[in-house]
Design a protein around this motif. Structure first.
Motif, PDB file in Angstrom:
ATOM      1  N   VAL A   1       0.819  -1.141   0.014  1.00  0.00           N
ATOM      2  CA  VAL A   1      -0.066   0.096  -0.022  1.00  0.00           C
ATOM      3  C   VAL A   1       0.950   1.291   0.044  1.00  0.00           C
ATOM      4  O   VAL A   1       0.514   2.192  -0.819  1.00  0.00           O
ATOM      5  N   ILE A   2       1.974   1.229   0.783  1.00  0.00           N
ATOM      6  CA  ILE A   2       3.106   2.501   0.545  1.00  0.00           C
ATOM      7  C   ILE A   2       3.635   2.437  -0.645  1.00  0.00           C
ATOM      8  O   ILE A   2       3.587   3.749  -1.265  1.00  0.00           O
ATOM      9  N   ARG A   3       4.008   1.338  -1.300  1.00  0.00           N
ATOM     10  CA  ARG A   3       4.625   1.605  -2.503  1.00  0.00           C
ATOM     11  C   ARG A   3       3.625   1.973  -3.698  1.00  0.00           C
ATOM     12  O   ARG A   3       4.004   2.865  -4.538  1.00  0.00           O
ATOM     13  N   ARG A   4       2.373   1.560  -3.456  1.00  0.00           N
ATOM     14  CA  ARG A   4       1.343   2.076  -4.501  1.00  0.00           C
ATOM     15  C   ARG A   4       1.342   3.559  -4.217  1.00  0.00           C
ATOM     16  O   ARG A   4       0.824   4.441  -5.199  1.00  0.00           O
ATOM     17  N   MET A   5       1.266   4.128  -2.891  1.00  0.00           N
ATOM     18  CA  MET A   5       0.696   5.343  -2.546  1.00  0.00           C
ATOM     19  C   MET A   5       1.937   6.153  -3.282  1.00  0.00           C
ATOM     20  O   MET A   5       1.753   7.297  -4.119  1.00  0.00           O
TER      21      MET A   5
ATOM     22  N   ALA B   1       3.414  16.218  -1.580  1.00  0.00           N
ATOM     23  CA  ALA B   1       3.350  14.663  -2.069  1.00  0.00           C
ATOM     24  C   ALA B   1       4.368  13.870  -1.114  1.00  0.00           C
ATOM     25  O   ALA B   1       3.861  12.903  -0.855  1.00  0.00           O
ATOM     26  N   TYR B   2       5.548  14.362  -1.100  1.00  0.00           N
ATOM     27  CA  TYR B   2       6.504  13.922  -0.303  1.00  0.00           C
ATOM     28  C   TYR B   2       6.109  13.702   1.336  1.00  0.00           C
ATOM     29  O   TYR B   2       6.455  12.775   1.751  1.00  0.00           O
TER      30      TYR B   2
ATOM     31  N   THR C   1       4.877  10.714   5.796  1.00  0.00           N
ATOM     32  CA  THR C   1       3.671  10.453   6.909  1.00  0.00           C
ATOM     33  C   THR C   1       3.166   8.975   7.156  1.00  0.00           C
ATOM     34  O   THR C   1       2.901   8.492   8.165  1.00  0.00           O
ATOM     35  N   ALA C   2       2.770   8.665   5.740  1.00  0.00           N
ATOM     36  CA  ALA C   2       2.197   7.287   5.995  1.00  0.00           C
ATOM     37  C   ALA C   2       3.118   6.208   6.267  1.00  0.00           C
ATOM     38  O   ALA C   2       2.999   5.067   6.852  1.00  0.00           O
TER      39      ALA C   2
ATOM     40  N   GLN D   1       4.872   2.888  13.187  1.00  0.00           N
ATOM     41  CA  GLN D   1       4.473   3.033  14.308  1.00  0.00           C
ATOM     42  C   GLN D   1       3.547   1.926  14.813  1.00  0.00           C
ATOM     43  O   GLN D   1       3.476   1.402  15.874  1.00  0.00           O
ATOM     44  N   ALA D   2       2.536   1.694  13.821  1.00  0.00           N
ATOM     45  CA  ALA D   2       1.740   0.710  13.886  1.00  0.00           C
ATOM     46  C   ALA D   2       2.261  -0.754  13.983  1.00  0.00           C
ATOM     47  O   ALA D   2       1.723  -1.678  14.764  1.00  0.00           O
ATOM     48  N   ALA D   3       3.460  -0.895  13.524  1.00  0.00           N
ATOM     49  CA  ALA D   3       4.170  -2.101  13.484  1.00  0.00           C
ATOM     50  C   ALA D   3       4.703  -2.422  14.715  1.00  0.00           C
ATOM     51  O   ALA D   3       4.910  -3.584  15.363  1.00  0.00           O
ATOM     52  N   ARG D   4       5.286  -0.989  15.549  1.00  0.00           N
ATOM     53  CA  ARG D   4       5.732  -1.253  16.784  1.00  0.00           C
ATOM     54  C   ARG D   4       4.636  -1.260  17.831  1.00  0.00           C
ATOM     55  O   ARG D   4       4.973  -2.035  18.974  1.00  0.00           O
ATOM     56  N   ASP D   5       3.413  -0.778  17.590  1.00  0.00           N
ATOM     57  CA  ASP D   5       2.507  -0.915  18.586  1.00  0.00           C
ATOM     58  C   ASP D   5       1.132  -1.308  18.022  1.00  0.00           C
ATOM     59  O   ASP D   5       0.414  -0.703  17.822  1.00  0.00           O
ATOM     60  N   PRO D   6       1.047  -2.628  17.850  1.00  0.00           N
ATOM     61  CA  PRO D   6       0.107  -3.300  17.353  1.00  0.00           C
ATOM     62  C   PRO D   6      -1.409  -3.077  18.053  1.00  0.00           C
ATOM     63  O   PRO D   6      -1.139  -3.103  19.340  1.00  0.00           O
TER      64      PRO D   6
END
Length: 341
Positions: A191-195, A212-213, A218-219, A225-230
């Motif tokens: 999803v990040i690569r497609r963004m 855009a950058y 931010t994403a 952050q979500a990966a560190r704090d599921p």
């Protein structure tokens, strides 16, 4: 960039082409001329196979004023056609079509690497060539060896940006390259690569780079952050039915086709036909020498599976045009035996 990409040869000074991208105030050349008169040209200038100047404008102008008829040069073989054409531009009224932001960033990265390589070679030449002024007299503002990594890098990126875009747009170009790196990074979430890919499309369509950058960075931070704090585990979603899977697949395929069509239209509107840049026969021989034996490096079945219809048609067109051109060359040689000699 490897040593095999360079070769040394003697070249007539007057045959070296200096394009519009190198024009600027060269400053006081007398100290450089004095150094060259005393020590010689420790670091050769760098040119393309067609004789277009890449690095060393002050060194070239200094030896011209000293009356040199020929000089030793570094010939850099692996330079893209687009960068060669950009460097060879002579008249502001005859400039090629405007570069897209992604094209400009790609050329900026290529030119930055070339300038960094030239600086490294100059630094080595001044270290072992007896120049006591840290390379100052043997290159000057457009080619002085670095006093520190930070200064070297800042100088190189600024010069590369100016030569590609005409101003110091290095921060903008670096951000575009960062977005391209995110898009190509297989380790990142899809999803990040497609963004990142979508933001690059918007930039090429004329939207500003900074927002855009910021959105992509931010994403990335939020994903990390979500990966560190599921979050707390939740009930797994219901398994979709075969009918739902088929409908989702159909919608995804339609969306992909529509996006591809939109991108092709954007690229077509941004790029108009340009007058081709004539190159020397030596450049032709060099290009084909690098292609010699290329078929041994590809698998027929893999290429058949991976190439799109458009890509296959492009390759066939290039091969057809190449065969027609060489047949025309052979016909001219047969008609005029002196050409063959």
């Amino acid at each position: 960039m490897s040593e095999k990409d360079f070769r040394t040869q003697e070249m007539v000074v007057g045959s070296i082409q200096v394009g519009i991208r190198h024009r600027r105030d060269l400053g006081d050349l007398q100290p450089l001329m004095d150094s060259i008169s005393r020590l010689g040209l420790l670091q050769p200038i760098t040119v393309t196979p067609a004789g277009v100047l890449v690095c060393g404008h002050r060194r070239l102008e200094a030896i011209k004023r000293l009356g040199w008829r020929s000089t030793r040069v570094w010939v850099r073989s692996n330079i893209s056609d687009t960068l060669t054409a950009l460097l060879a531009q002579q008249d502001e009224n005859n400039l090629r079509k405007p570069l897209s932001p992604l094209e400009a960033a790609t050329l900026y990265r290529e030119l930055k690497d070339l300038l960094a390589e030239d600086a490294r070679r100059r630094q080595e030449a001044s270290r072992f060539g007896g120049d006591t002024n840290g390379g100052e007299l043997n290159g000057g503002r457009d080619s002085r060896p670095p006093h520190s990594p930070g200064r070297h890098e800042n100088k190189t990126v600024t010069q590369a940006a100016n030569m590609v875009t005409g101003d110091d747009s290095s921060q903008r170009l670096e951000r575009i390259l960062k977005l391209r790196a995110v898009m190509d990074d297989a380790a990142r979430p899809l999803v990040i690569r497609r963004m990142a890919e979508a933001e690059l499309d918007r930039i090429d369509a004329g939207e500003p780079v900074a927002p855009a950058y910021t959105r992509v960075m931010t994403a990335i931070r939020e994903a990390e952050q979500a990966a560190r704090d599921p979050a707390e585990p939740t009930e797994p979603p219901a398994r979709p039915t075969p009918e739902e899977i088929a409908e989702l697949s159909r919608l995804a395929l339609e969306k992909a086709k529509a996006e591809r069509t939109r991108r092709i239209e954007l690229i077509s509107r941004a790029h108009q036909p340009e007058q081709p840049v004539l190159r020397s026969p030596k450049a032709l021989v060099l290009a084909w020498r690098e292609l010699d034996g290329w078929t041994r490096h590809y698998d027929v079945h893999q290429v058949a599976d991976d190439l799109s219809d458009e890509e296959l048609a492009m390759v066939q067109r290039v091969l057809r045009d190449s065969a027609e051109f060489i047949q025309a060359v052979a016909a001219v040689r047969a008609a005029d035996p002196s050409d063959a000699a």
